[in-house]
Scaffold this motif. Structure first.
Motif, PDB file in Angstrom:
ATOM      1  N   ASP A  35       0.838  -1.204   0.000  1.00  0.00           N
ATOM      2  CA  ASP A  35       0.000   0.000   0.000  1.00  0.00           C
ATOM      3  C   ASP A  35       0.869   1.249   0.000  1.00  0.00           C
ATOM      4  N   GLU A  36       1.968   1.190   0.744  1.00  0.00           N
ATOM      5  CA  GLU A  36       2.805   2.367   0.915  1.00  0.00           C
ATOM      6  C   GLU A  36       3.671   2.641  -0.313  1.00  0.00           C
ATOM      7  N   TYR A  37       4.092   1.565  -1.004  1.00  0.00           N
ATOM      8  CA  TYR A  37       4.872   1.736  -2.234  1.00  0.00           C
ATOM      9  C   TYR A  37       4.344   0.780  -3.272  1.00  0.00           C
ATOM     10  N   THR A  38       3.812   1.324  -4.362  1.00  0.00           N
ATOM     11  CA  THR A  38       3.173   0.492  -5.385  1.00  0.00           C
ATOM     12  C   THR A  38       4.023   0.321  -6.636  1.00  0.00           C
ATOM     13  N   GLY A  39       5.243   0.836  -6.610  1.00  0.00           N
ATOM     14  CA  GLY A  39       6.114   0.706  -7.771  1.00  0.00           C
ATOM     15  C   GLY A  39       6.562  -0.722  -8.010  1.00  0.00           C
ATOM     16  N   LYS A  40       7.043  -0.995  -9.207  1.00  0.00           N
ATOM     17  CA  LYS A  40       7.478  -2.343  -9.584  1.00  0.00           C
ATOM     18  C   LYS A  40       8.997  -2.506  -9.551  1.00  0.00           C
ATOM     19  N   GLU A  41       9.718  -1.397  -9.509  1.00  0.00           N
ATOM     20  CA  GLU A  41      11.183  -1.459  -9.555  1.00  0.00           C
ATOM     21  C   GLU A  41      11.761  -0.875  -8.278  1.00  0.00           C
ATOM     22  N   GLY A  42      12.917  -1.423  -7.883  1.00  0.00           N
ATOM     23  CA  GLY A  42      13.604  -0.909  -6.709  1.00  0.00           C
ATOM     24  C   GLY A  42      14.204  -2.038  -5.896  1.00  0.00           C
ATOM     25  N   VAL A  43      14.874  -1.690  -4.840  1.00  0.00           N
ATOM     26  CA  VAL A  43      15.423  -2.648  -3.884  1.00  0.00           C
ATOM     27  C   VAL A  43      14.398  -2.778  -2.765  1.00  0.00           C
ATOM     28  N   PHE A  44      13.716  -3.913  -2.709  1.00  0.00           N
ATOM     29  CA  PHE A  44      12.583  -4.068  -1.798  1.00  0.00           C
ATOM     30  C   PHE A  44      13.038  -4.646  -0.462  1.00  0.00           C
ATOM     31  N   LEU A  45      13.142  -3.762   0.517  1.00  0.00           N
ATOM     32  CA  LEU A  45      13.558  -4.150   1.862  1.00  0.00           C
ATOM     33  C   LEU A  45      12.510  -3.715   2.885  1.00  0.00           C
ATOM     34  N   ASP A  46      11.239  -3.697   2.455  1.00  0.00           N
ATOM     35  CA  ASP A  46      10.186  -3.135   3.304  1.00  0.00           C
ATOM     36  C   ASP A  46       9.195  -4.154   3.844  1.00  0.00           C
ATOM     37  N   ALA A  47       9.156  -5.378   3.306  1.00  0.00           N
ATOM     38  CA  ALA A  47       8.086  -6.317   3.661  1.00  0.00           C
ATOM     39  C   ALA A  47       8.597  -7.600   4.307  1.00  0.00           C
ATOM     40  N   ASN A  48       9.863  -7.637   4.695  1.00  0.00           N
ATOM     41  CA  ASN A  48      10.448  -8.811   5.360  1.00  0.00           C
ATOM     42  C   ASN A  48      10.287 -10.086   4.533  1.00  0.00           C
ATOM     43  N   GLU A  49      10.450  -9.940   3.209  1.00  0.00           N
ATOM     44  CA  GLU A  49      10.382 -11.081   2.306  1.00  0.00           C
ATOM     45  C   GLU A  49      11.750 -11.751   2.217  1.00  0.00           C
ATOM     46  N   ASN A  50      11.761 -12.934   1.646  1.00  0.00           N
ATOM     47  CA  ASN A  50      13.016 -13.655   1.429  1.00  0.00           C
ATOM     48  C   ASN A  50      13.679 -13.099   0.168  1.00  0.00           C
ATOM     49  N   PRO A  99       1.903 -10.268  -3.330  1.00  0.00           N
ATOM     50  CA  PRO A  99       1.177  -9.850  -4.541  1.00  0.00           C
ATOM     51  C   PRO A  99       0.523  -8.489  -4.363  1.00  0.00           C
ATOM     52  N   ASP A 100       0.036  -7.943  -5.458  1.00  0.00           N
ATOM     53  CA  ASP A 100      -0.720  -6.695  -5.435  1.00  0.00           C
ATOM     54  C   ASP A 100      -1.967  -6.891  -4.561  1.00  0.00           C
ATOM     55  N   PRO A 101      -2.092  -6.147  -3.461  1.00  0.00           N
ATOM     56  CA  PRO A 101      -3.242  -6.368  -2.567  1.00  0.00           C
ATOM     57  C   PRO A 101      -4.579  -5.989  -3.180  1.00  0.00           C
TER      58      PRO A 101
END
Length: 354
Positions: free
Chosen positions: A24-39, A53-55
């Motif tokens: 919700d906070e960032y909907t972009g598709k590109e970047g270094v994703f360190l916001d959702a505690n994913e693997n 996934p897209d909520p």
């Protein structure tokens, strides 16, 4: 009829601050994703499923909007239609206070979900030919009647409700009118999605489980005013539709010609199956069908049902359901499956007659 959605909404839901997910906070598709505690290293499977996934299923809704001729903002997607049913109870029905109107015989989850949510159920039976009783429905309602569920084409009777009756109820029932169109693809009736902009109290449910053949993916659709859709999105789980489901259905929609071919084949087989059943002396009645199944009245239906299981032919026993005494609900199969069914029915009925 003037309609005030806020007067139906549970007060604490109106004030609710929804959960805000990372997407919700960032909907972009590109970047270094360190916001959702994913693997960050991918998945244990060959295909990567490590990112949430897209909520709000934006890409999928955009394509659904095209084929359903509605706006994306009028679409809610749920984990089957059952999720939308449950969320409607949570949003609009105060436990122990409010009530809903059900029209038996009808889809059983309306009642189950009401019971789970401690919501009173008021029943107005359909007519002998499974049509609505609009005046009786309005008499059953009071100030606490929040939702009216209309299943059309109906399950288990397979018939469509008279459109003028549904329109009358949309104009006069003071709560939400939910028209469940799970089987609309097999009917000649136009969808009530064409009425969304006329009736702010209308919500239409459809599914990818039937005509599209995607029951295992569990994707239900609800179409309503943007205001109602915002409420459902507000209270749904943040990632209620998996990325795999979104991607798979998105690809399936691109081949709309295939679903149209399957619908034609099912309708052809429905005609074949009905014709073969009509030849059998033990068949007392076949109710008119606008769905992918037939409701068939047969003497000793429960015994026939049990004996069919012995032949490894599985149908649905509706003999104890209101207005469906001695009836079996039979899904339209392939030609081979339909022929196996007919042979098995003949066999078990000959056995019973002896």
């Amino acid at each position: 009829m003037s309609f005030d959605l806020n007067s139906l909404l549970r007060p604490h839901i109106a004030k609710l601050q929804p959960y805000t997910s990372a997407r919700d906070e960032y909907t972009g598709k590109e970047g270094v994703f360190l916001d959702a505690n994913e693997n960050p290293f991918g998945s244990i499977t060959e295909q990567d499923f490590n990112r949430y996934p897209d909520p709000y299923q934006s890409a999928l809704k955009a394509e659904i909007a095209k084929i359903k001729e509605v706006r994306s903002s009028q679409i809610f997607l749920g984990n089957g239609s059952d999720e939308a049913i449950d969320l409607l109870y949570r949003a609009f029905c105060n436990p122990g206070k409010d009530n809903v109107i059900l029209l038996p015989p009808t889809y059983g989850m309306y009642e189950v979900s009401a019971s789970i949510n401690d919501v009173e159920i008021r029943k107005v039976a359909l007519t002998e030919d499974f049509q609505l009783r609009p005046e009786e429905i309005l008499k059953a309602a009071d100030a606490n009647s929040k939702i009216l569920f209309i299943c059309s084409p109906n399950n288990p009777s397979a018939n469509k409700a008279k459109r003028e009756d549904v329109l009358f109820l949309l104009q006069n029932f003071k709560g939400l009118v939910v028209v469940d169109e799970a089987y609309i693809d097999f009917s000649d009736e136009p969808s009530f999605t064409t009425e969304l902009d006329k009736f702010p109290n209308l919500l239409v449910m459809q599914t990818f489980s039937k005509a599209w053949g995607l029951a295992s993916l569990r994707l239900g659709m609800a179409f309503a005013s943007e205001e109602i859709i915002r409420i459902l999105n507000k209270i749904k789980p943040p990632y209620n539709i998996s990325g795999l489901t979104q991607d798979t259905v998105l690809a399936a929609i691109a081949d709309k010609g295939k679903v149209e071919r399957m619908i034609r084949e099912i309708l052809d087989e429905r005609e074949f199956l009905q014709g073969e059943l009509e030849k059998q002396p033990f068949v007392q009645k076949i109710h008119p069908s606008h769905a992918n199944f037939l409701l068939v009245k047969i003497p000793n239906a429960t015994q026939v049902y049990d004996d069919l299981i012995g032949e490894k032919v599985i149908v649905r026993n509706r003999a104890k359901v209101l207005l469906c005494e001695d009836c079996l609900r039979i899904t339209v199969g392939t030609r081979e499956e339909n022929e196996v069914l007919i042979k098995a029915l003949v066999k078990v009925n000959l056995k019973i007659e002896k």
